[in-house]
Scaffold this active site. Structure first.
Site, PDB file in Angstrom:
ATOM      1  N   PHE A 121       0.860  -1.182   0.000  1.00 19.02           N
ATOM      2  CA  PHE A 121       0.000   0.000   0.000  1.00 19.02           C
ATOM      3  C   PHE A 121       0.898   1.234   0.000  1.00 19.02           C
ATOM      4  CE2 PHE A 121      -4.644   0.288   0.589  1.00 19.02           C
ATOM      5  CZ  PHE A 121      -4.976  -1.021   0.266  1.00 19.02           C
ATOM      6  N   GLN A 235      -8.260  13.582   4.369  1.00 15.50           N
ATOM      7  CA  GLN A 235      -7.545  12.850   3.323  1.00 15.50           C
ATOM      8  C   GLN A 235      -8.345  12.787   2.020  1.00 15.50           C
ATOM      9  OE1 GLN A 235      -6.573   8.326   3.517  1.00 15.50           O
ATOM     10  NE2 GLN A 235      -4.652   9.466   3.602  1.00 15.50           N
ATOM     11  N   HIS A 237      -8.324  10.728  -1.310  1.00 16.32           N
ATOM     12  CA  HIS A 237      -7.749   9.526  -1.930  1.00 16.32           C
ATOM     13  C   HIS A 237      -7.532   9.838  -3.403  1.00 16.32           C
ATOM     14  CE1 HIS A 237      -7.418   5.431  -3.403  1.00 16.32           C
ATOM     15  NE2 HIS A 237      -7.405   4.981  -2.159  1.00 16.32           N
ATOM     16  N   LEU A 247     -14.849   4.497  -4.607  1.00 12.05           N
ATOM     17  CA  LEU A 247     -13.405   4.298  -4.490  1.00 12.05           C
ATOM     18  C   LEU A 247     -12.877   3.226  -5.430  1.00 12.05           C
ATOM     19  CD1 LEU A 247     -10.860   5.031  -2.713  1.00 12.05           C
ATOM     20  CD2 LEU A 247     -11.285   2.838  -1.629  1.00 12.05           C
ATOM     21  N   GLU A 250      -6.474   1.561  -3.614  1.00 13.37           N
ATOM     22  CA  GLU A 250      -5.042   1.696  -3.858  1.00 13.37           C
ATOM     23  C   GLU A 250      -4.425   0.354  -4.280  1.00 13.37           C
ATOM     24  OE1 GLU A 250      -3.565   4.484  -1.007  1.00 13.37           O
ATOM     25  OE2 GLU A 250      -1.814   3.215  -0.682  1.00 13.37           O
ATOM     26  N   ARG A 281      -0.822   8.972  -0.031  1.00 10.35           N
ATOM     27  CA  ARG A 281      -1.978   9.564  -0.714  1.00 10.35           C
ATOM     28  C   ARG A 281      -1.916  11.078  -0.830  1.00 10.35           C
ATOM     29  NH1 ARG A 281      -6.432   5.660   2.184  1.00 10.35           N
ATOM     30  NH2 ARG A 281      -5.831   3.850   0.951  1.00 10.35           N
ATOM     31  N   HIS A 350     -11.969  11.156   1.460  1.00 14.04           N
ATOM     32  CA  HIS A 350     -11.929   9.719   1.780  1.00 14.04           C
ATOM     33  C   HIS A 350     -11.770   9.399   3.256  1.00 14.04           C
ATOM     34  CE1 HIS A 350     -11.102   5.485   1.151  1.00 14.04           C
ATOM     35  NE2 HIS A 350      -9.942   5.609   1.777  1.00 14.04           N
ATOM     36  N   ARG A 385      -2.857   9.755   6.748  1.00 12.47           N
ATOM     37  CA  ARG A 385      -2.930   8.318   7.048  1.00 12.47           C
ATOM     38  C   ARG A 385      -2.357   7.503   5.901  1.00 12.47           C
ATOM     39  NH1 ARG A 385      -6.748   3.932   5.836  1.00 12.47           N
ATOM     40  NH2 ARG A 385      -8.084   5.324   4.634  1.00 12.47           N
TER      41      ARG A 385
END
Ligand SMILES: Cc1cc2nc3c(=O)[nH]c(=O)nc-3n(C[C@H](O)[C@H](O)[C@H](O)COP(=O)(O)OP(=O)(O)OC[C@H]3O[C@@H](n4cnc5c(N)ncnc54)[C@H](O)[C@@H]3O)c2cc1C
Length: 570
Positions: A121, A235, A237, A247, A250, A281, A350, A385
């Site tokens: 990730f 955040q 994304h 979404l 990732e 991100r 996100h 994050r």
């Protein structure tokens, strides 16, 4: 009059954090405490079911991964704002939670040798996200729900909308809630409580969140005296499907997908030359937005500009087995088969790094009240994050807070509910709102609020825009004449939407004021007028306290145990 109910431990929210907390409270008391799980959706409609890509944990130190590496990746990803003692706790507890879920029946994907499989990730320097296809949240939720159902002491209260936290000034004593099915108003006495109400993503119109993700829990705790921490860090994304915002995990990039601009360039070479699509991100989203702003995006319908996520080189076999959900989403919602066509994507709201201020054990400033999951700010995420750490956080702090709430309930009795506050809350909702035609359509107010947040408090921010945003939010607050034409009490979803909207306005104000006051750029908070990180003045968490005049801000230093801030390069 309010109906009164009594439980030992109240859990508000039935997502990953709430379910994990409920199970742990039941286990800790060996089934002796009554645990009530109050949730405004049906349990399996909680937003956690949509988690896609994976849950991070160090499983194979003998193969090269380490706690140290997971910890450093998380701290660096957070732009050095995370509390490092909390991050250490996260990484050390994470493997236990993965194995615990496995014992409860979680169908983790497997490697050829039969061990749990893991994938990369963004910002993680080792493939440490455990997964189940690209539907990790659904399988984790099913596993936890099945496990919770085995405990007779756990009672679910689905479609109960919790409206306030009751205290005696210092200590938690109960909650109030509307039961949607009957329209009854309840005052619930409890010895302790875990708030697990998730994130507030619906403050934005282009968001990956479900419609139920509104900041109710944040506002309840804020109004009850707890602080909201680091709310300016939202955040975005990188890959929201255009135009729905659903979404595209990732994991699609981790499995080999690449991002291309309208000139066919793999533009991340210019922004994150080493990690490319696997950079964190905040960096990938800023890069994408810059490409779009500088005219290298595709022109979409209704002016929504986008870039391409190209998965065609991954191959049909892998796409069908490891990214089956993504393929289905693309085919059903965009009419595209990613086996042969690129996916139109742009950054999308996100996740909220901020939340209810809690200590390393998930305890709020109010005795008897804990918070876990996305609604809480421990803080392991700091200013940004890393993907796959949130579901881990939900599991780790769900378990920790559930256990402590149970231990507290075993030591303490229930307390009297403050009668005037219960009556005041019932009046505010039913006498104050029901059957009163609103001057303005609340859904128009909500749409305008979302547009304000999209325009003024998005990936790039500056003082002028934030001040304008604040002015717009204050004007919307004035315009929200509080009323609901429908006077029925049964399943009055308009009533709930108006209550949610009040919460959305309250929290938007906190976010914008916190963003205005942070005169630096750190993680997901990018100020074009203060483009540099400023550790001298802002290596600090923001705390916002409720006052009738608006949020009062204070600052506290993060806990730094091992890693001093350095320049963040990928
Ligand atoms: C599409 C998507 C994919 C993601 N994929 C990943 C991933 O692969 N890995 C990862 O680590 N993270 C991922 N995340 C993030 C992660 O899924 C969430 O942060 C996490 O699931 C939040 O869980 P939670 O338990 O805190 O809250 P939620 O699951 O949001 O649950 C909140 C609960 O609170 C209840 N609630 C809210 N308000 C009230 C109220 N007023 N009264 C009563 N109940 C209330 C709701 O009914 C719900 O049950 C993803 C997020 C999204 C949006």
């Amino acid at each position: 009059m309010a109906e009164t109910l009594e439980v030992d431990v109240a859990i508000v929210g039935s997502g990953l954090a709430g379910l994990r907390a409920a199970i742990e409270a039941a286990r800790t008391s060996n089934g002796k405490l009554s645990v009530g799980v109050f949730t405004k959706t049906q349990v399996m409609r909680s937003h956690s079911v949509s988690a896609e890509g994976g849950t991070a944990a160090v499983l194979y130190p003998e193969e090269g991964d380490s706690f140290q590496s997971h910890m450093y990746d998380t701290v660096k990803g957070s732009d050095f704002l995370a509390d490092q003692d909390a991050v250490e706790l996260l990484v050390k507890k994470a493997p236990e939670e993965i194995l615990q879920l496995e014992r409860w029946g979680m169908p983790w994907a497997r490697r050829p040798d039969g061990k749990i499989a893991q994938r990369f990730f963004g910002g993680q320097s080792y493939p440490r996200a455990c997964f189940a296809e690209d539907k990790v949240g659904f399988f984790e939720m099913s596993t936890l729900y099945d496990t919770a159902l085995k405990w007779d002491c756990i009672t679910f209260y689905p479609e109960w909308v919790v409206t306030s936290i009751l205290t005696d000034g210092k200590r938690f004593v109960g909650i109030t809630a509307i039961e949607m099915k009957t329209g009854d108003f309840h005052a619930v006495k409890a010895k302790s409580c875990v708030m697990a109400t998730g994130g507030a993503g619906r403050l934005y119109s282009f968001a990956t969140y479900g419609y139920s993700s509104t900041p109710d829990g944040l506002v309840m705790a804020y109004r009850a005296g707890a602080a909201l921490k680091d709310m300016e860090f939202v955040q975005f994304h990188p890959t929201g499907l255009v135009p729905s915002g659903i979404l595209i995990t990732e994991a699609a990039r981790s499995e080999g997908g690449i991002l291309l601009n309208a000139k066919g360039e793999r533009f991340l070479k210019r922004y994150a030359p080493e990690r490319l699509e696997m950079a964190p991100r905040d960096i990938v989203s800023r890069a994408m937005y810059t490409e779009i702003l500088e005219g290298r995006g595709f022109e979409g319908e209704e002016g929504m500009k986008y870039l391409h996520l190209d998965l065609t080189q991954i191959g049909a076999e892998k796409l069908k087995t490891r990214l089956a959900g993504i393929r289905e989403i693309c085919m059903k919602l965009a009419g595209i088969d990613p086996i042969s066509e690129p996916i139109p994507v742009r950054p999308v709201a996100h996740y909220f790094m901020g939340g209810i201020d809690v200590n390393i054990m998930g305890k709020t400033g109010l005795e008897g009240l804990w918070a876990a999951g996305e609604v809480a700010c421990v803080s392991i995420n700091g200013a940004n994050r890393l993907g796959s750490n949130s579901t881990t956080e939900c599991l780790v702090w769900g378990a920790l807070t559930g256990r402590q709430a149970a231990e507290y309930a075993m030591r303490n009795g229930v307390r009297e509910l403050p009668k005037e506050k219960v009556e005041g809350e019932e009046k505010r909702i039913f006498d104050g709102l029901l059957g009163k035609a609103p001057r303005e359509n609340p859904y128009d107010v909500r749409n305008e609020l979302q547009q304000t947040m999209e325009r003024r408090c998005h990936i790039f921010r500056d003082e002028a825009g934030l001040l304008e945003g604040l002015r717009e939010i204050k004007a919307l607050r004035e315009r929200l004449y509080k009323g609901v034409a429908d006077s029925s009490r049964i399943y009055n979803t308009n009533l709930v939407n108006v209550l949610e909207l009040e919460n959305m306005i309250e929290v938007s104000e906190v976010i914008v004021i916190s963003a205005l006051n942070r005169q630096e750029s750190r993680g997901a908070h990018a100020r074009t007028d203060y483009p540099r990180r400023d550790d001298v003045n802002f290596l600090k968490h923001t705390l916002a306290y409720y006052t009738v005049e608006g949020p009062k801000l204070e600052y506290i230093s993060p806990t730094i145990t091992e890693y001093l801030p350095t320049e963040r390069k990928y």
